[in-house]
Enzyme design. Structure first.
Site, mmCIF file in Angstrom:
data_model
loop_
_atom_site.group_PDB
_atom_site.id
_atom_site.type_symbol
_atom_site.label_atom_id
_atom_site.label_comp_id
_atom_site.label_asym_id
_atom_site.label_seq_id
_atom_site.Cartn_x
_atom_site.Cartn_y
_atom_site.Cartn_z
ATOM 1 N N LYS A 112 3.138 10.233 -2.773
ATOM 2 C CA LYS A 112 2.140 11.280 -3.007
ATOM 3 C C LYS A 112 2.757 12.504 -3.669
ATOM 4 O O LYS A 112 2.110 13.163 -4.478
ATOM 5 C CB LYS A 112 1.443 11.664 -1.695
ATOM 6 N N LYS A 193 -1.565 -0.111 -3.529
ATOM 7 C CA LYS A 193 -2.551 -0.089 -2.449
ATOM 8 C C LYS A 193 -3.838 0.590 -2.914
ATOM 9 O O LYS A 193 -3.792 1.593 -3.603
ATOM 10 C CB LYS A 193 -1.962 0.705 -1.271
ATOM 11 N N LYS A 196 -8.158 6.104 -1.547
ATOM 12 C CA LYS A 196 -9.260 7.034 -1.818
ATOM 13 C C LYS A 196 -8.882 8.029 -2.890
ATOM 14 O O LYS A 196 -9.699 8.454 -3.678
ATOM 15 C CB LYS A 196 -9.575 7.848 -0.551
HETATM 16 P P1 ATP Z 1 -5.640 8.713 0.673
HETATM 17 O O1 ATP Z 1 -5.434 8.160 -0.705
HETATM 18 O O2 ATP Z 1 -6.342 10.039 0.673
HETATM 19 O O3 ATP Z 1 -4.394 8.706 1.519
HETATM 20 P P2 ATP Z 1 -6.441 6.244 1.917
HETATM 21 O O4 ATP Z 1 -7.334 5.319 1.194
HETATM 22 O O5 ATP Z 1 -4.998 5.914 1.982
HETATM 23 O O6 ATP Z 1 -6.689 7.720 1.340
HETATM 24 P P3 ATP Z 1 -6.436 7.169 4.654
HETATM 25 O O7 ATP Z 1 -7.482 8.148 5.103
HETATM 26 O O8 ATP Z 1 -5.090 7.701 4.322
HETATM 27 O O9 ATP Z 1 -7.032 6.390 3.394
HETATM 28 O O10 ATP Z 1 -6.277 6.019 5.728
HETATM 29 C C1 ATP Z 1 -7.311 5.690 6.642
HETATM 30 C C2 ATP Z 1 -7.065 4.328 7.247
HETATM 31 O O11 ATP Z 1 -7.299 3.313 6.274
HETATM 32 C C3 ATP Z 1 -5.641 4.114 7.750
HETATM 33 O O12 ATP Z 1 -5.706 3.360 8.942
HETATM 34 C C4 ATP Z 1 -5.008 3.299 6.643
HETATM 35 O O13 ATP Z 1 -3.939 2.487 7.108
HETATM 36 C C5 ATP Z 1 -6.173 2.453 6.195
HETATM 37 N N1 ATP Z 1 -6.032 2.048 4.793
HETATM 38 C C6 ATP Z 1 -5.915 2.881 3.743
HETATM 39 N N2 ATP Z 1 -5.838 2.181 2.599
HETATM 40 C C7 ATP Z 1 -5.880 0.874 2.950
HETATM 41 C C8 ATP Z 1 -5.823 -0.345 2.207
HETATM 42 N N3 ATP Z 1 -5.724 -0.340 0.884
HETATM 43 N N4 ATP Z 1 -5.903 -1.516 2.889
HETATM 44 C C9 ATP Z 1 -6.016 -1.532 4.234
HETATM 45 N N5 ATP Z 1 -6.067 -0.426 4.987
HETATM 46 C C10 ATP Z 1 -6.004 0.783 4.354
HETATM 47 MG MG MG Z 2 -3.640 7.263 2.920
#
Ligand code: ATP
Ligand code: MG
Length: 330
Positions: A112, A193, A196
């Site tokens: 990040k 991965k 969001k």
């Molecule tokens: P950001 O990019 O803002 O970090 P993010 O998509 O990584 O957003 P988070 O809010 O950080 O989402 O994570 C929320 C939950 O979703 C956590 O339990 C994380 O492990 C899970 N998660 C995030 N991305 C994935 C993915 N691609 N596959 C499976 N689980 C995920």
């Molecule tokens: Mg995340």
């Protein structure tokens, strides 16, 4: 005593199928086996810049999505992190027992930080706040996606260090991954991965995307140069599509093999798209229902905060006493 579960999602963008399969769906499955607390972690979201009005909107959207996905507010607590000040307070106390070297090793920080022009200290401290979220409630189980395993290990290291410096205080939390969908990859780039905070139209399927959009995103997903599904030799894009189908359908690996072997990629994508649309439709319907009554959502969030605040405050009080910081009894 019933063990406690804690997990959270950042209101940092549109919730996607990775968040659903990796976290939310698992929460829904296990919520009744535990005392469950699910957080909208807005203090985590601001570790990278968020437009204030959008953030305010996303917090409510996320709470409504928790409910729409099947979190039962009569049993589980839904809490906005910033409404319980003890999260930030414990984070500071734990920051003081966390070596910087531990934080420098975090791969999420490295990834990040590389994407930012100016890196806020909050991004570096992020895993300590996450440790505080979990340890504050003495959570035994933390259901997350695979990307959070390193942060959970760090949480255990911090808890252990605190316990050895100041005496047994924290429960050691265990990581709980879903059987399938623990790491959903970007549809535009299956080596990264799904996130969001990633931009790009073809990257993710959002939980509130209309069917047409879901179809379009999945039909355009990156695959490889093979013509059809071959379980012995498949690229990460095809493996990702199959993983999404399996996580949504609950099929066994044998069923997956029997059904998909030899299927051309166009047909594979069609089936993944239709499965995704079918599984998201009831969630989207419930979401529309829930958002017609903003007062209901306010009540759920108020009740959640009221129920967990005494637990959180008791932990902070205990930690302060252990560390010798002034408390009400001194
Ligand atoms: P950001 O990019 O803002 O970090 P993010 O998509 O990584 O957003 P988070 O809010 O950080 O989402 O994570 C929320 C939950 O979703 C956590 O339990 C994380 O492990 C899970 N998660 C995030 N991305 C994935 C993915 N691609 N596959 C499976 N689980 C995920
Ligand atoms: Mg995340």
């Amino acid at each position: 005593m019933i063990p406690r579960v804690l997990s959270g999602v950042q209101p940092s963008g549109d919730l996607h199928i990775g968040n659903y399969l990796g976290a939310l769906a698992n929460w829904v499955r296990i919520q009744y086996d535990y005392e469950s607390i699910f957080c909208i972690v807005d203090l985590h979201a601001i570790t990278v810049y968020q437009k204030p009005d959008e953030l305010r909107g996303k917090i409510r959207e996320l709470a409504a999505l928790f409910l729409a996905a099947g979190i039962d507010p009569k049993h589980s607590r839904i809490v906005v992190q910033s409404t319980v000040p003890a999260h930030a307070e414990l984070a500071w106390l734990l920051t003081c027992v966390t070596p910087m070297g531990w934080l420098e090793r975090m791969t999420q920080f490295k990834a990040k930080a590389a994407a930012q022009e100016s890196v806020g200290d909050g991004l570096f401290q992020y895993p300590v706040l996450m440790a505080a979220d979990i340890l504050l409630y003495q959570a035994a189980i933390v259901p997350v996606g695979e990307d959070q395993m390193q942060h959970l290990e760090l949480t255990r290291d911090i808890a252990q260090r605190f316990n050895s410096l100041y005496g047994e205080t924290f429960t050691m939390p265990a990581t709980k991954l879903p059987d399938f969908g623990a790491r959903v990859m970007g549809l535009d780039d299956p080596t990264a991965k799904m996130s969001k905070s990633a931009t790009g139209a073809g990257h993710a399927v959002a939980l509130l995307d209309p069917p047409d959009r879901i179809r379009k995103t999945i039909m355009r997903a990156t695959t490889d140069s093979n013509p059809a599904v071959d379980f012995e030799a498949m690229g990460p894009g095809v493996a990702n599509l199959l993983q999404i189908f399996q996580a949504f359908s609950g099929w066994t690996s044998d069923q997956m093999r029997a059904h998909f072997t030899g299927l051309r990629y166009g047909d594979l994508k069609k089936q993944v798209a239709e499965m995704t649309i079918a599984k998201l439709e009831p969630l989207q319907q419930r979401y529309r229902q829930i958002t017609t009554d903003p007062g209901y959502l306010d009540g759920v969030l108020r009740d959640g905060a009221a129920a967990v605040t005494p637990i959180a405050n008791a932990t902070v009080e205990l930690v302060k006493r252990r560390m010798g910081v002034y408390t009400s009894g001194d």
